[in-house]
Design a protein around this motif. Structure first.
Motif, PDB file in Angstrom:
ATOM      1  N   MET A 165       6.426 -12.663 -11.123  1.00  0.00           N
ATOM      2  CA  MET A 165       7.466 -11.929 -11.854  1.00  0.00           C
ATOM      3  C   MET A 165       8.523 -11.447 -10.874  1.00  0.00           C
ATOM      4  O   MET A 165       8.202 -10.926  -9.814  1.00  0.00           O
ATOM      5  CB  MET A 165       6.847 -10.741 -12.582  1.00  0.00           C
ATOM      6  N   SER A 166       9.786 -11.648 -11.207  1.00  0.00           N
ATOM      7  CA  SER A 166      10.866 -11.267 -10.317  1.00  0.00           C
ATOM      8  C   SER A 166      11.092  -9.774 -10.371  1.00  0.00           C
ATOM      9  O   SER A 166      10.645  -9.069 -11.278  1.00  0.00           O
ATOM     10  CB  SER A 166      12.162 -12.005 -10.703  1.00  0.00           C
ATOM     11  N   ARG A 167      11.855  -9.292  -9.402  1.00  0.00           N
ATOM     12  CA  ARG A 167      12.144  -7.866  -9.315  1.00  0.00           C
ATOM     13  C   ARG A 167      12.943  -7.390 -10.527  1.00  0.00           C
ATOM     14  O   ARG A 167      12.727  -6.306 -11.059  1.00  0.00           O
ATOM     15  CB  ARG A 167      12.911  -7.585  -8.030  1.00  0.00           C
ATOM     16  N   THR A 168      13.856  -8.228 -10.983  1.00  0.00           N
ATOM     17  CA  THR A 168      14.676  -7.844 -12.129  1.00  0.00           C
ATOM     18  C   THR A 168      13.838  -7.712 -13.395  1.00  0.00           C
ATOM     19  O   THR A 168      14.067  -6.838 -14.221  1.00  0.00           O
ATOM     20  CB  THR A 168      15.784  -8.892 -12.352  1.00  0.00           C
ATOM     21  N   ASP A 169      12.822  -8.574 -13.553  1.00  0.00           N
ATOM     22  CA  ASP A 169      11.980  -8.518 -14.734  1.00  0.00           C
ATOM     23  C   ASP A 169      11.032  -7.331 -14.713  1.00  0.00           C
ATOM     24  O   ASP A 169      10.696  -6.778 -15.749  1.00  0.00           O
ATOM     25  CB  ASP A 169      11.169  -9.806 -14.872  1.00  0.00           C
ATOM     26  N   SER A 170      10.577  -6.927 -13.526  1.00  0.00           N
ATOM     27  CA  SER A 170       9.587  -5.874 -13.426  1.00  0.00           C
ATOM     28  C   SER A 170      10.198  -4.487 -13.401  1.00  0.00           C
ATOM     29  O   SER A 170       9.535  -3.520 -13.723  1.00  0.00           O
ATOM     30  CB  SER A 170       8.739  -6.080 -12.162  1.00  0.00           C
ATOM     31  N   ASN A 171      11.442  -4.353 -13.029  1.00  0.00           N
ATOM     32  CA  ASN A 171      12.066  -3.044 -12.927  1.00  0.00           C
ATOM     33  C   ASN A 171      13.289  -3.004 -13.820  1.00  0.00           C
ATOM     34  O   ASN A 171      14.305  -3.618 -13.521  1.00  0.00           O
ATOM     35  CB  ASN A 171      12.464  -2.765 -11.480  1.00  0.00           C
ATOM     36  N   PRO A 172      13.248  -2.261 -14.942  1.00  0.00           N
ATOM     37  CA  PRO A 172      14.368  -2.276 -15.873  1.00  0.00           C
ATOM     38  C   PRO A 172      15.584  -1.571 -15.366  1.00  0.00           C
ATOM     39  O   PRO A 172      16.635  -1.663 -15.968  1.00  0.00           O
ATOM     40  CB  PRO A 172      13.799  -1.570 -17.110  1.00  0.00           C
ATOM     41  N   THR A 173      15.471  -0.822 -14.279  1.00  0.00           N
ATOM     42  CA  THR A 173      16.627  -0.099 -13.775  1.00  0.00           C
ATOM     43  C   THR A 173      17.400  -0.886 -12.744  1.00  0.00           C
ATOM     44  O   THR A 173      18.409  -0.418 -12.252  1.00  0.00           O
ATOM     45  CB  THR A 173      16.185   1.234 -13.143  1.00  0.00           C
ATOM     46  N   VAL A 174      16.928  -2.076 -12.396  1.00  0.00           N
ATOM     47  CA  VAL A 174      17.642  -2.909 -11.435  1.00  0.00           C
ATOM     48  C   VAL A 174      18.683  -3.735 -12.162  1.00  0.00           C
ATOM     49  O   VAL A 174      18.342  -4.485 -13.069  1.00  0.00           O
ATOM     50  CB  VAL A 174      16.664  -3.828 -10.675  1.00  0.00           C
TER      51      VAL A 174
ATOM     52  N   PRO B 254      21.318  -6.662 -13.140  1.00  0.00           N
ATOM     53  CA  PRO B 254      21.311  -8.104 -12.884  1.00  0.00           C
ATOM     54  C   PRO B 254      22.330  -8.472 -11.840  1.00  0.00           C
ATOM     55  O   PRO B 254      23.371  -7.842 -11.721  1.00  0.00           O
ATOM     56  CB  PRO B 254      21.687  -8.702 -14.251  1.00  0.00           C
ATOM     57  N   SER B 255      22.039  -9.519 -11.081  1.00  0.00           N
ATOM     58  CA  SER B 255      22.986  -9.959 -10.059  1.00  0.00           C
ATOM     59  C   SER B 255      24.096 -10.763 -10.689  1.00  0.00           C
ATOM     60  O   SER B 255      23.971 -11.306 -11.782  1.00  0.00           O
ATOM     61  CB  SER B 255      22.271 -10.804  -8.994  1.00  0.00           C
ATOM     62  N   ARG B 256      25.211 -10.876  -9.960  1.00  0.00           N
ATOM     63  CA  ARG B 256      26.349 -11.633 -10.464  1.00  0.00           C
ATOM     64  C   ARG B 256      26.031 -13.117 -10.569  1.00  0.00           C
ATOM     65  O   ARG B 256      26.613 -13.831 -11.375  1.00  0.00           O
ATOM     66  CB  ARG B 256      27.566 -11.437  -9.539  1.00  0.00           C
ATOM     67  N   SER B 257      25.111 -13.598  -9.721  1.00  0.00           N
ATOM     68  CA  SER B 257      24.849 -15.030  -9.684  1.00  0.00           C
ATOM     69  C   SER B 257      23.977 -15.496 -10.844  1.00  0.00           C
ATOM     70  O   SER B 257      23.923 -16.671 -11.140  1.00  0.00           O
ATOM     71  CB  SER B 257      24.175 -15.394  -8.345  1.00  0.00           C
ATOM     72  N   ASP B 258      23.248 -14.576 -11.505  1.00  0.00           N
ATOM     73  CA  ASP B 258      22.372 -14.937 -12.604  1.00  0.00           C
ATOM     74  C   ASP B 258      23.021 -14.472 -13.899  1.00  0.00           C
ATOM     75  O   ASP B 258      23.129 -13.277 -14.164  1.00  0.00           O
ATOM     76  CB  ASP B 258      21.000 -14.283 -12.419  1.00  0.00           C
TER      77      ASP B 258
ATOM     78  N   ARG C 267      21.970 -15.146 -16.999  1.00  0.00           N
ATOM     79  CA  ARG C 267      21.081 -14.979 -18.137  1.00  0.00           C
ATOM     80  C   ARG C 267      20.893 -13.532 -18.558  1.00  0.00           C
ATOM     81  O   ARG C 267      20.938 -13.237 -19.766  1.00  0.00           O
ATOM     82  CB  ARG C 267      19.735 -15.631 -17.829  1.00  0.00           C
ATOM     83  N   PRO C 268      20.691 -12.565 -17.644  1.00  0.00           N
ATOM     84  CA  PRO C 268      20.621 -11.170 -18.096  1.00  0.00           C
ATOM     85  C   PRO C 268      21.899 -10.700 -18.758  1.00  0.00           C
ATOM     86  O   PRO C 268      21.858  -9.929 -19.722  1.00  0.00           O
ATOM     87  CB  PRO C 268      20.347 -10.404 -16.792  1.00  0.00           C
ATOM     88  N   LEU C 269      23.056 -11.167 -18.264  1.00  0.00           N
ATOM     89  CA  LEU C 269      24.329 -10.787 -18.878  1.00  0.00           C
ATOM     90  C   LEU C 269      24.434 -11.325 -20.301  1.00  0.00           C
ATOM     91  O   LEU C 269      24.924 -10.636 -21.199  1.00  0.00           O
ATOM     92  CB  LEU C 269      25.494 -11.294 -18.031  1.00  0.00           C
ATOM     93  N   VAL C 270      23.969 -12.558 -20.504  1.00  0.00           N
ATOM     94  CA  VAL C 270      24.014 -13.140 -21.849  1.00  0.00           C
ATOM     95  C   VAL C 270      23.104 -12.363 -22.784  1.00  0.00           C
ATOM     96  O   VAL C 270      23.467 -12.077 -23.936  1.00  0.00           O
ATOM     97  CB  VAL C 270      23.615 -14.624 -21.799  1.00  0.00           C
TER      98      VAL C 270
END
Length: 307
Positions: A1-10, A12-16, A18-21
């Motif tokens: 599990m990635s850091r972004t998936d495990s911590n809701p307060t992190v 999303p990075s500009r390069s990904d 999918r979280p923005l969508v």
């Protein structure tokens, strides 16, 4: 599990993207703005193939006809003073308006961004000259410059794109210069320079990638400003000339019938409002969603809604 998936307060990075969508799909205001813009762009690209000759062929039997369905879908928004379909003219006007705004924004972004990189990365006489020229352009109201230049050169699509681009260059130039001067002081740039990296390599690998997101955000807001400026110039008769037309010239043509056929001016005005408002909402959302200091709120809300 990635850091972004495990911590809701992190955030999303500009390069990904999918979280923005995912965040966009759960936020109704920017989602509605995207839908409006997609419909307008789709209409501008493919609408002229569907509306037919009702847009250009006069039909005096339907002169200033109110919105109706009796004469087909083409007249659902009524007809103008020559009996032409308002819906079809809105579609064709969208193509011209968006083309002018896109050309002006791309030209001003390219020139202003390049000059801003040059002025920010190399201090000296050249940087001072660039900034003084920018100050001269900003010293005059942009609408006044546009009026003078178009009066001297004559109205037309090419001249309109050129004058709108020139008046918007300082926005990109000053923003890029400030960003570049701040990035140059960061440790990773100093480390790259100490390892023998040249100015061109640093610009390609560090400066341009970090400046581009800011430029694109400004371009979205500036796109709306250019549409309003173009509409104002076309309304004054200094923009696109017949037989070409834009939403602004449609408002100008319909102002004489505002009491008897309000839709001739109100509908193109509503299109200008919908486009500029959607661009403003979407650009503001993107700015907040990609800002590490603010994005955690969006991302935490989107994660919370799935649990």
């Amino acid at each position: 599990m990635s850091r972004t998936d495990s911590n809701p307060t992190v955030p999303p990075s500009r390069s990904d993207a999918r979280p923005l969508v995912r965040m966009l799909l759960r936020d109704p205001a920017p989602l509605l703005a995207v839908c409006v813009l997609l419909v307008i762009v789709f209409s501008a690209l493919f609408g002229p193939l569907l509306v037919g000759e009702a847009t250009t062929k006069p039909n005096f039997a339907l002169r200033n006809a109110a919105p109706q369905l009796e004469h087909g879908l083409a007249y659902i928004l009524g007809a103008d003073n020559l009996g032409r379909s308002v819906l079809g003219r809105l579609v064709l006007g969208a193509r011209t308006t968006i083309s002018i705004a896109a050309g002006a924004v791309v030209l001003s972004l390219s020139i202003g961004g390049a000059l801003g990189l040059l002025a920010g990365s190399r201090a000296g006489l050249l940087s001072d000259v660039i900034m003084r020229l920018t100050d001269i352009i900003m010293a005059f109201p942009s609408l006044l410059i546009a009026l003078i230049v178009l009066y001297l050169l004559g109205p037309g699509i090419g001249n309109l794109v050129l004058v709108l681009a020139v008046t918007r260059i300082p926005i990109y130039l000053r923003t890029v210069r400030a960003e570049v001067m701040e990035i140059r002081r960061r440790p990773f740039v100093a480390a790259a320079r100490s390892m023998g990296a040249g100015q061109g390599w640093i610009m390609r690998k560090h400066l341009i990638p970090l400046v581009l997101p800011t430029l694109f955000t400004i371009a979205a807001v500036d796109f709306a400003a250019v549409i309003i400026a173009e509409s104002g110039l076309s309304f004054l008769g200094l923009g696109v000339q017949p037989p070409d037309f834009t939403w602004g010239s449609m408002v100008a043509a319909g102002r004489g019938y505002i009491s008897s056929a309000w839709w001739l001016a109100a509908l193109p005005g509503a299109m200008i409002l919908a486009t500029t408002l959607s661009l403003a909402v979407l650009s503001n959302w993107v700015r907040l969603a990609t800002d590490p200091a603010q994005a955690w709120r969006f991302f935490r809300a989107s994660k919370g809604s799935t649990t």
